[in-house]
Design an enzyme around this catalytic site. Structure first.
Site, PDB file in Angstrom:
ATOM      1  N   GLY A   7       0.030 -17.614 -12.138  1.00 33.55           N
ATOM      2  CA  GLY A   7      -0.515 -18.773 -11.542  1.00 33.55           C
ATOM      3  C   GLY A   7      -1.388 -18.441 -11.312  1.00 33.55           C
ATOM      4  O   GLY A   7      -2.043 -16.991 -11.543  1.00 33.55           O
ATOM      5  N   LYS A  13       2.311 -15.008  -6.596  1.00 36.60           N
ATOM      6  CA  LYS A  13       3.575 -14.482  -8.144  1.00 36.60           C
ATOM      7  C   LYS A  13       4.006 -12.911  -7.640  1.00 36.60           C
ATOM      8  O   LYS A  13       5.072 -12.763  -7.665  1.00 36.60           O
ATOM      9  CB  LYS A  13       2.599 -14.094  -8.867  1.00 36.60           C
ATOM     10  CG  LYS A  13       2.266 -15.070  -9.688  1.00 36.60           C
ATOM     11  CD  LYS A  13       1.044 -15.387 -11.125  1.00 36.60           C
ATOM     12  CE  LYS A  13      -0.418 -14.088 -10.284  1.00 36.60           C
ATOM     13  NZ  LYS A  13      -1.150 -14.863  -9.325  1.00 36.60           N
ATOM     14  N   SER A  81      -2.522 -14.577 -16.360  1.00 34.75           N
ATOM     15  CA  SER A  81      -2.179 -14.982 -17.243  1.00 34.75           C
ATOM     16  C   SER A  81      -2.475 -16.527 -17.285  1.00 34.75           C
ATOM     17  O   SER A  81      -1.924 -17.481 -17.334  1.00 34.75           O
ATOM     18  CB  SER A  81      -0.951 -14.551 -18.105  1.00 34.75           C
ATOM     19  OG  SER A  81       0.089 -15.015 -17.314  1.00 34.75           O
TER      20      SER A  81
END
Length: 167
Positions: A7, A13, A81
C-alpha cells in the site's frame, strides 16, 4: 506462510502488520515482521528509490520472508512494493509457501493527511525525489488476496479481517 502487506506510504501497513504478528504470537505461532523502513536501514542501505532499486528491495524482502517461512515462521512483510510486477515476482520467489497479498487501501489524500513522518510534505516541497504517490507511481493490486479499507476502518478492525482470513 508469507503475509505481504502492500500500500501507499502511511496507509497503515506497518500498524496492521505489527498487530497481526502480535496476535499470531499470542496464539503460540512463530511470526516475524519484516518492515520496509527497517529493511532499508539494515539490509538495503545501498539502495535508492529508482525502479530498479525498489524492485531489488522487494526481491530482498521476499528472500528473507522465504527463509523465515522455510523454518516454520510466519513471515509478515510490510513494504510499499509499488509495482505489480515486483509483487508478482515476490510471490513466485516465496513458492512453495502460501502467500497472502494484503492491499492496505488508503487513497492518496488519506495517506497524505496521516503522514506521520512528514514524507509527503517533504516530497511536495521537492526534498524527496521519486516518492511513491507524488512523483513515482503506486500500482494498485488488480486482484489482491485481501483488500483492507484503511480509509473507513480502524486498525483493530483491519487486523480482525486479516486474522479471519488466516484462519
Amino acid at each position: 506462510m508469507i503475509v505481504w502487506f502492500t500500500g501507499r506510504p502511511a496507509a497503515g501497513k506497518t500498524t496492521v502488520a505489527t498487530a497481526v504478528v502480535e496476535r499470531l504470537q499470542a496464539q503460540g505461532r512463530s511470526a516475524q515482521l519484516l518492515d520496509g523502513d527497517v529493511l532499508r536501514r539494515e539490509i538495503s542501505q545501498d539502495l535508492g528509490f529508482s525502479r530498479a532499486d525498489r524492485d531489488e528491495q522487494v526481491r530482498r524482502a521476499a528472500m528473507a520472508a522465504r527463509a523465515l517461512a522455510d523454518t516454520g515462521v510466519v513471515a509478515v512483510v510490510a513494504l510499499v512494493s509499488p509495482f505489480r510486477e515486483a509483487r508478482a515476482h515476490a510471490r513466485a520467489l516465496c513458492a512453495p509457501h502460501a502467500f497472502l497479498e494484503v492491499y492496505v487501501d488508503a487513497p492518496l489524500d488519506v495517506a497524505e493527511a496521516r503522514d506521520p513522518k512528514g514524507l509527503y510534505r517533504r516530497a511536495r516541497r521537492g526534498e524527496i525525489a521519486e516518492f511513491t504517490g507524488i512523483d513515482s507511481p503506486y500500482e494498485t493490486p488488480e486482484s489482491p488476496d485481501l483488500r483492507l479499507d484503511a480509509a473507513a476502518l480502524p486498525p483493530a478492525s483491519l487486523t480482525d479481517e486479516v486474522m479471519q482470513r488466516l484462519r
